[in-house]
Design a protein around this motif. Sequence first.
Motif, PDB file in Angstrom:
ATOM      1  N   THR A   1      28.893 -10.493  13.800  1.00 60.22           N
ATOM      2  CA  THR A   1      28.522 -11.328  14.953  1.00 60.22           C
ATOM      3  C   THR A   1      28.433 -10.534  16.253  1.00 60.22           C
ATOM      4  O   THR A   1      27.692 -10.912  17.152  1.00 60.22           O
ATOM      5  CB  THR A   1      29.523 -12.480  15.137  1.00 60.22           C
ATOM      6  OG1 THR A   1      30.833 -11.933  15.279  1.00 60.22           O
ATOM      7  CG2 THR A   1      29.476 -13.421  13.954  1.00 60.22           C
ATOM      8  N   TYR A   2      29.182  -9.429  16.374  1.00 57.30           N
ATOM      9  CA  TYR A   2      29.119  -8.654  17.613  1.00 57.30           C
ATOM     10  C   TYR A   2      27.726  -8.099  17.872  1.00 57.30           C
ATOM     11  O   TYR A   2      27.354  -7.850  19.016  1.00 57.30           O
ATOM     12  CB  TYR A   2      30.158  -7.511  17.610  1.00 57.30           C
ATOM     13  CG  TYR A   2      29.754  -6.299  16.809  1.00 57.30           C
ATOM     14  CD1 TYR A   2      29.023  -5.269  17.401  1.00 57.30           C
ATOM     15  CD2 TYR A   2      30.104  -6.147  15.474  1.00 57.30           C
ATOM     16  CE1 TYR A   2      28.654  -4.148  16.676  1.00 57.30           C
ATOM     17  CE2 TYR A   2      29.744  -5.042  14.745  1.00 57.30           C
ATOM     18  CZ  TYR A   2      29.021  -4.035  15.349  1.00 57.30           C
ATOM     19  OH  TYR A   2      28.645  -2.929  14.648  1.00 57.30           O
ATOM     20  N   ALA A   3      26.942  -7.903  16.840  1.00 57.42           N
ATOM     21  CA  ALA A   3      25.623  -7.289  16.985  1.00 57.42           C
ATOM     22  C   ALA A   3      24.678  -8.150  17.825  1.00 57.42           C
ATOM     23  O   ALA A   3      23.772  -7.630  18.476  1.00 57.42           O
ATOM     24  CB  ALA A   3      25.015  -7.019  15.617  1.00 57.42           C
ATOM     25  N   ASN A   4      24.897  -9.461  17.843  1.00 55.72           N
ATOM     26  CA  ASN A   4      24.001 -10.357  18.590  1.00 55.72           C
ATOM     27  C   ASN A   4      24.070 -10.160  20.103  1.00 55.72           C
ATOM     28  O   ASN A   4      23.143 -10.516  20.806  1.00 55.72           O
ATOM     29  CB  ASN A   4      24.298 -11.813  18.240  1.00 55.72           C
ATOM     30  CG  ASN A   4      23.953 -12.111  16.798  1.00 55.72           C
ATOM     31  OD1 ASN A   4      23.018 -11.540  16.252  1.00 55.72           O
ATOM     32  ND2 ASN A   4      24.737 -12.966  16.170  1.00 55.72           N
ATOM     33  N   LYS A   5      25.168  -9.607  20.602  1.00 55.21           N
ATOM     34  CA  LYS A   5      25.256  -9.420  22.052  1.00 55.21           C
ATOM     35  C   LYS A   5      24.504  -8.181  22.534  1.00 55.21           C
ATOM     36  O   LYS A   5      24.494  -7.891  23.716  1.00 55.21           O
ATOM     37  CB  LYS A   5      26.717  -9.388  22.504  1.00 55.21           C
ATOM     38  CG  LYS A   5      27.500  -8.186  22.087  1.00 55.21           C
ATOM     39  CD  LYS A   5      28.919  -8.301  22.626  1.00 55.21           C
ATOM     40  CE  LYS A   5      29.740  -7.095  22.204  1.00 55.21           C
ATOM     41  NZ  LYS A   5      31.090  -7.173  22.721  1.00 55.21           N
TER      42      LYS A   5
ATOM     43  N   HIS B   1      21.793   1.054  14.051  1.00 58.22           N
ATOM     44  CA  HIS B   1      23.182   0.604  13.920  1.00 58.22           C
ATOM     45  C   HIS B   1      23.276  -0.911  14.087  1.00 58.22           C
ATOM     46  O   HIS B   1      23.926  -1.598  13.289  1.00 58.22           O
ATOM     47  CB  HIS B   1      24.055   1.309  14.969  1.00 58.22           C
ATOM     48  CG  HIS B   1      25.430   0.757  15.086  1.00 58.22           C
ATOM     49  ND1 HIS B   1      26.424   1.022  14.160  1.00 58.22           N
ATOM     50  CD2 HIS B   1      25.990  -0.074  16.004  1.00 58.22           C
ATOM     51  CE1 HIS B   1      27.522   0.381  14.517  1.00 58.22           C
ATOM     52  NE2 HIS B   1      27.293  -0.281  15.629  1.00 58.22           N
ATOM     53  N   ILE B   2      22.625  -1.435  15.097  1.00 58.15           N
ATOM     54  CA  ILE B   2      22.667  -2.881  15.365  1.00 58.15           C
ATOM     55  C   ILE B   2      21.962  -3.652  14.249  1.00 58.15           C
ATOM     56  O   ILE B   2      22.435  -4.705  13.809  1.00 58.15           O
ATOM     57  CB  ILE B   2      22.060  -3.200  16.747  1.00 58.15           C
ATOM     58  CG1 ILE B   2      22.915  -2.570  17.851  1.00 58.15           C
ATOM     59  CG2 ILE B   2      21.912  -4.695  16.962  1.00 58.15           C
ATOM     60  CD1 ILE B   2      24.379  -2.988  17.839  1.00 58.15           C
ATOM     61  N   GLU B   3      20.855  -3.122  13.764  1.00 60.31           N
ATOM     62  CA  GLU B   3      20.125  -3.793  12.676  1.00 60.31           C
ATOM     63  C   GLU B   3      20.982  -3.886  11.417  1.00 60.31           C
ATOM     64  O   GLU B   3      21.050  -4.941  10.768  1.00 60.31           O
ATOM     65  CB  GLU B   3      18.821  -3.051  12.381  1.00 60.31           C
ATOM     66  CG  GLU B   3      17.856  -3.815  11.524  1.00 60.31           C
ATOM     67  CD  GLU B   3      17.404  -5.124  12.155  1.00 60.31           C
ATOM     68  OE1 GLU B   3      17.260  -6.117  11.412  1.00 60.31           O
ATOM     69  OE2 GLU B   3      17.210  -5.178  13.383  1.00 60.31           O
TER      70      GLU B   3
END
Length: 136
Positions: free
Chosen positions: A60-64, A50-52
Amino acid sequence: MKNQKIEVSIEKSNDGTYWGTSQNFEGIVTTFGNSLEELISNFENAFADHIEVAKDLGETYANKFDNVEFDYKMNLTSFFELVPELKISSIAKKANMNESLLRQYKNGLTTASREQTRKIQEAVHELGRELLSVQF
């Protein structure tokens, strides 16, 4: 960097399959497994996917989520189905709560408050410590 904590709700279906779902971030991740260990492995892989995908889409939320920690929690109905050997009366006594109320939680007729859930958890942990202290 501080770990991001992701809460995962676990349920066990009537056919014995474990389901894990989390939505305390943007999006929803849900998966299943034939055992608790398989569910955890499958969930962590699904979350990584999901994050990938989110990163590939420029979200941008994925970077946290570079440092993520999972907090697996099972609902009370699923817990009592998982461990049918537990006597409701014994847990209620240890938790200092009404036995019929605990049966309602077990059967999904009502939902325990956070405080009631904590009391049940402490009673189950106390029973576990007592069992671990037994020597034959």
